[in-house]
Design a protein around this motif. Structure first.
Motif, mmCIF file in Angstrom:
data_model
loop_
_atom_site.group_PDB
_atom_site.id
_atom_site.type_symbol
_atom_site.label_atom_id
_atom_site.label_comp_id
_atom_site.label_asym_id
_atom_site.label_seq_id
_atom_site.Cartn_x
_atom_site.Cartn_y
_atom_site.Cartn_z
ATOM 1 N N PHE A 1 117.108 81.894 128.197
ATOM 2 C CA PHE A 1 117.551 80.693 127.494
ATOM 3 C C PHE A 1 116.375 79.780 127.122
ATOM 4 C CE2 PHE A 1 121.478 81.822 129.830
ATOM 5 C CZ PHE A 1 122.378 81.833 128.768
ATOM 6 N N CYS B 1 116.500 76.784 124.554
ATOM 7 C CA CYS B 1 117.872 76.668 124.048
ATOM 8 C C CYS B 1 118.283 75.207 123.912
ATOM 9 C CB CYS B 1 118.828 77.383 125.002
ATOM 10 S SG CYS B 1 120.557 77.360 124.464
ATOM 11 N N VAL C 1 125.568 77.988 134.118
ATOM 12 C CA VAL C 1 125.652 79.162 133.252
ATOM 13 C C VAL C 1 126.857 80.001 133.659
ATOM 14 C CG1 VAL C 1 124.503 81.272 132.488
ATOM 15 C CG2 VAL C 1 123.168 79.186 132.852
ATOM 16 N N ARG D 1 126.372 77.694 127.741
ATOM 17 C CA ARG D 1 125.543 78.874 127.955
ATOM 18 C C ARG D 1 126.337 79.936 128.709
ATOM 19 N NH1 ARG D 1 119.444 76.550 129.370
ATOM 20 N NH2 ARG D 1 119.387 75.005 127.677
ATOM 21 N N CYS E 1 127.288 77.327 121.210
ATOM 22 C CA CYS E 1 127.244 78.199 122.373
ATOM 23 C C CYS E 1 126.074 79.152 122.220
ATOM 24 C CB CYS E 1 128.556 78.981 122.497
ATOM 25 S SG CYS E 1 128.625 80.097 123.917
ATOM 26 N N CYS E 2 125.451 79.525 123.330
ATOM 27 C CA CYS E 2 124.433 80.570 123.344
ATOM 28 C C CYS E 2 124.869 81.644 124.330
ATOM 29 C CB CYS E 2 123.073 80.009 123.736
ATOM 30 S SG CYS E 2 121.784 81.281 123.811
#
Length: 270
Positions: free
Chosen positions: A203, A206, A241, A211, A150-151
């Motif tokens: 991002f 990424c 997102v 996200r 996950c970011c």
């Protein structure tokens, strides 16, 4: 909509919280506070947790074990030796006395720790922001590990209404280029949405993963409305997102995605 515990960032459709093994944090406006708050929640859930960075990080509070990997042949073994009875620790490369920070580890070291320590969950600060509430990344940023689950991109809602300049936005010239705004103009919810959705935005680079956006400092007057508007605009630009408003310092969040599309969420946080 009621406030939810911070760990609800990682709740699935069934409501069950599933912390990713590796979570990267980027952006500005409270990354370190959010990282340590999430570490607290992971520890409360019975998970051994490593906080680290691929950039720079202020040292942890007294009592939190700090492992410095400079000169260590096997990073995973150095961490194992330091665990003892600790439930969490901070891992970095070395101290930087001139700036009072810790130098981060290479992204491949994060990957190696994740592979070698299946009993550990990692939180990785993968971006720097010079303590500003908003930023745009340069060509060398963020510095992601190879396989985050996950970011989380952090934006500080206290940036809204302030000038888009170097005093309030890290790398403001790049932020202007990404958002199409004039230097010195006001930061708006649209600014946040474009910084999130643009390929050269928060991002940037990424790897494929979940996200999330965490719009921090939503306890401030007018901030919930700004977060709601930014999330609504972002859904049209980057529908995959997920957006949350909340307070890392107070430990709560409110999901914005889904309800936003159906106009079912009221900005008043109760």
């Amino acid at each position: 909509m009621r406030k939810r515990p911070l760990e609800s960032l990682f709740a699935g459709p069934d409501g069950r919280v599933r912390f990713p093994r590796v979570t990267a944090l980027v952006g500005a406006g409270g990354k370190t506070t959010l990282m340590y708050a999430l570490a607290d929640r992971m520890v409360a859930a019975g998970l051994r947790t490593i906080c680290t960075t691929t950039t720079k990080l202020f040292p942890p509070d007294a009592g939190v074990p700090l492992v410095l990997l400079e000169g260590e042949g096997d990073p995973a073994e150095a961490v194992r030796k330091a665990w003892g009875s600790a439930s969490r620790m901070v891992v970095a490369w070395r101290r930087l006395p001139d700036v009072g920070k810790l130098e981060g580890v290479p992204p491949e070291t994060v990957d190696a720790l994740a592979d070698a320590l299946p009993e550990a969950w990692l939180l990785v600060e993968a971006d720097g922001a010079a303590r500003k509430p908003l930023k745009a990344p340069a060509a060398h940023e963020p510095v992601f590990p190879r396989r985050p689950g996950c970011c989380v991109a952090v934006v500080g809602l206290d940036a809204v209404g302030r000038p888009l300049d170097d005093a309030h936005v890290h790398r403001s010239a790049l932020a202007c280029a990404v958002t199409g705004q004039e230097p010195g103009g006001p930061v708006t919810p649209g600014t946040l949405a474009r910084l999130v959705a643009h390929p050269e935005g928060l991002f940037r680079g990424c790897p494929p993963c979940r996200r999330l956006v965490f719009a921090n400092k939503a306890d401030r007057t007018g901030a919930p409305e700004a977060a709601f508007e930014a999330a609504a605009l972002s859904l049209a630009l980057a529908p995959s997102v997920e957006w949350f408003a909340g307070s890392a310092a107070q430990g709560w969040c409110v999901p914005l995605a889904g309800e936003v599309a159906a106009d079912a969420w009221h900005p008043a946080l109760t």
